[in-house]
Write a protein that holds these residues in place. Structure first.
Motif, PDB file in Angstrom:
ATOM      1  N   VAL A 124      -1.809   5.337  -3.105  1.00  0.00           N
ATOM      2  CA  VAL A 124      -1.029   4.693  -1.670  1.00  0.00           C
ATOM      3  C   VAL A 124      -2.320   4.214  -0.557  1.00  0.00           C
ATOM      4  N   PRO A 125      -2.717   3.616  -0.568  1.00  0.00           N
ATOM      5  CA  PRO A 125      -4.139   3.671   0.398  1.00  0.00           C
ATOM      6  C   PRO A 125      -3.837   4.108   1.755  1.00  0.00           C
ATOM      7  N   LEU A 126      -4.656   4.230   2.379  1.00  0.00           N
ATOM      8  CA  LEU A 126      -4.351   4.627   3.910  1.00  0.00           C
ATOM      9  C   LEU A 126      -5.742   4.050   4.599  1.00  0.00           C
ATOM     10  N   ALA A 127      -5.310   3.997   6.346  1.00  0.00           N
ATOM     11  CA  ALA A 127      -6.288   3.522   7.061  1.00  0.00           C
ATOM     12  C   ALA A 127      -7.421   4.378   7.931  1.00  0.00           C
ATOM     13  N   PHE A 128      -8.164   4.292   8.338  1.00  0.00           N
ATOM     14  CA  PHE A 128      -9.141   5.210   8.843  1.00  0.00           C
ATOM     15  C   PHE A 128      -8.453   5.690  10.254  1.00  0.00           C
ATOM     16  N   HIS A 129      -8.467   6.977  10.328  1.00  0.00           N
ATOM     17  CA  HIS A 129      -8.281   7.528  12.252  1.00  0.00           C
ATOM     18  C   HIS A 129      -6.748   7.723  11.988  1.00  0.00           C
ATOM     19  N   LYS A 130      -5.448   7.056  11.869  1.00  0.00           N
ATOM     20  CA  LYS A 130      -4.353   6.932  11.603  1.00  0.00           C
ATOM     21  C   LYS A 130      -4.161   8.279  10.793  1.00  0.00           C
ATOM     22  N   GLU A 131      -3.263   8.941  11.721  1.00  0.00           N
ATOM     23  CA  GLU A 131      -2.726  10.361  11.715  1.00  0.00           C
ATOM     24  C   GLU A 131      -1.509   9.790   9.987  1.00  0.00           C
ATOM     25  N   PHE A 132      -0.932  10.148   9.057  1.00  0.00           N
ATOM     26  CA  PHE A 132      -0.074  10.025   8.058  1.00  0.00           C
ATOM     27  C   PHE A 132       0.451  11.840   7.692  1.00  0.00           C
ATOM     28  N   LYS A 133       1.834  11.010   8.567  1.00  0.00           N
ATOM     29  CA  LYS A 133       2.550  12.492   8.714  1.00  0.00           C
ATOM     30  C   LYS A 133       3.190  13.140   6.590  1.00  0.00           C
ATOM     31  N   ILE A 134       2.818  13.974   6.140  1.00  0.00           N
ATOM     32  CA  ILE A 134       2.728  14.049   4.012  1.00  0.00           C
ATOM     33  C   ILE A 134       4.535  14.720   4.792  1.00  0.00           C
ATOM     34  N   ASN A 135       4.290  16.023   5.855  1.00  0.00           N
ATOM     35  CA  ASN A 135       5.983  16.357   5.299  1.00  0.00           C
ATOM     36  C   ASN A 135       6.165  16.954   7.183  1.00  0.00           C
ATOM     37  N   LYS A 136       7.029  16.949   7.006  1.00  0.00           N
ATOM     38  CA  LYS A 136       7.594  17.555   8.418  1.00  0.00           C
ATOM     39  C   LYS A 136       6.602  18.914   9.057  1.00  0.00           C
TER      40      LYS A 136
END
Length: 465
Positions: free
Chosen positions: A140-152
């Motif tokens: 699953v690709p993500l952008a740089f600098h973008k916060e990604f919430k894995i879980n709570k």
């Protein structure tokens, strides 16, 4: 919160770190361990149940960080693999190439000895293309600098580190029993002003840092620049004596930066046009990925593109695809530059070019990267007068030269600066990985003098953070 270093502990390859928050398990990198003396099959022996891993975060595509992912999937891992968009594409390319390498090694062993069937059974590839495809499906690709919430309780942010297109440090913010904690994994740290790639970006506030130490105790040359060194070497090899220049280079990363540097030289008219052959099918595919993610290259490369067009194409450059074309280069008797893999000379088309040119007084072998002990590249760099290439003992009459200006790793001072830029007062502990013991010791000694808490972890030791 628990941290366990399962790979690249007091060694360079096989990066693999386990982060546990309550009952959630995150694996940061899953690299192939190809340290000297380690059997390839040993990579199947995970020190945990792959099915229990909830998530993998991949810092970048190099095989010592990504190369054991298909084994993990084959062994039962069912979660997602998070990384940047360029890393997703480059990883699939490099993993597919690993399959081809496994199969070539298997073919060599299959025909030896009396008990061929027995040998075939006991030399199965570590994984096959279907396992690579299964791995790609989990990315699953993500952008740089973008916060990604894995879980709570867990948030991930990917911070650029240079080194390779898409390379990132993984920065986690974690709520652990009502306390907010931060931990970052550097992957590999690049260097400033590197062709094509952006400079590494510094981390935000971080309490715990798992940091690479590859070039601890070593400093890169700073008296010259890449342009001047390349011009000098090309003049000596191809103009003053009308010979050929052979440059071993890794197909992914190093070749693209070298091609761009050559493009600038010839586009500016700093040298007369000299045929340049990039003899590596994988380098051609990797270059297409660099084009696809052109928004990720640095300002210099984008500016060059606006003024001159594709930074990976120029008039006297040819990408060699077919093996027949590769063999024809040996019959090219005019001065030329040949860029081919592998960078340490262990396999690949570069061995054919060496075989035909190592005894040529008018040939120059120019190393632009590190060569590990035991490799053919290392033997040439240390000055061996006779080397074995493709089963023959050959005298070395070609000139051997090198530079570290195209090394993709930051040096000792780059690593120290990277750590010192973490906001004051936030950093509690530094865990050194991905380096030879003497390199780790050099980094630790430097940081300890500056009152940092530094740990060189043993493999499998659990740290309660």
């Amino acid at each position: 919160m628990k941290l366990t270093i399962w790979g690249a502990a007091e060694q360079v390859t096989g990066s693999m770190h386990l982060l546990e928050v309550e009952n959630y398990k995150i694996l940061i990198d899953c690299g192939l361990n190809y340290e000297g003396g380690v059997e390839l099959a040993a990579n199947e022996n995970f020190p945990f149940n792959p099915f229990d891993i909830d998530l993998v975060v991949l810092t970048h595509a190099h095989i010592d960080h990504s190369g054991n992912l298909p084994t993990l999937v084959k062994a039962g891992f069912e979660g997602q693999i998070l990384c940047t968009y360029p890393t997703a594409d480059l990883t699939q390319l490099l993993l597919s190439d690993s399959v081809n390498i496994f199969l070539r090694k298997q073919d060599k062993k299959r025909g030896r000895g009396k008990f061929r069937k027995h040998q075939f059974i006991n030399n199965q590839p570590l994984y096959l293309q279907r396992h690579v495809n299964d791995t790609a499906d989990r990315i699953v690709p993500l952008a740089f600098h973008k916060e990604f919430k894995i879980n709570k309780n867990i948030t991930l942010t990917l911070i650029p580190t240079g080194h390779l297109l898409g390379a990132a440090a993984a920065h986690f913010t974690i709520k652990d029993e009502e306390e907010i904690k931060t931990i970052a994994f550097t992957g590999d740290i690049g260097r400033k002003n590197y062709p094509v790639l952006n400079d590494p970006e510094y981390l935000p506030g971080t309490q715990y840092l798992v940091c690479e130490s590859t070039y601890g105790g070593r400093l890169h040359s700073n008296s010259d620049n890449i342009h001047d060194v390349l011009v000098k070497v090309i003049k000596e090899a191809c103009i003053n004596q009308a010979g050929r220049l052979i440059i071993p280079a890794f197909s992914v990363g190093r070749t693209q930066s070298l091609v761009f540097s050559l493009n600038k030289i010839f586009s500016n008219g700093d040298l007369p046009p000299i045929p340049v052959f990039v003899d590596s099918p994988m380098a051609t595919l990797a270059t297409d990925i660099y084009r696809k993610h052109h928004q990720q290259v640095n300002d210099e490369a984008r500016s060059f593109y606006q003024k001159n067009g594709d930074e990976f194409e120029f008039e006297n450059l040819s990408y060699v695809k077919e093996l027949r074309e590769s063999k024809e280069i040996s019959d090219h008797f005019e001065p030329c530059i040949i860029i081919s893999s592998a960078g340490m000379l262990e396999g690949g088309r570069i061995q054919d070019h060496l075989f035909h040119n190592i005894q040529n007084f008018y040939a120059t072998i120019f190393f632009i990267g590190f060569c590990a002990k035991g490799t053919l590249g290392h033997r040439l760099l240390r000055g061996d007068s006779v080397v074995n290439i493709k089963g023959r003992e050959l005298s070395v009459f070609a000139s051997i030269k090198k530079t570290d200006l195209l090394s993709g790793h930051g040096d000792h001072q780059d690593i120290i600066n990277y750590i010192e830029q973490i906001p004051a007062g936030s950093l509690k502990s530094v865990f050194l990985v991905h380096g030879e013991p003497e390199s780790m010791a050099a980094i630790k000694a430097d940081l300890s003098q500056k009152n940092y808490s530094v740990v060189i972890p043993k493999k499998g030791l659990v740290f309660e953070l």
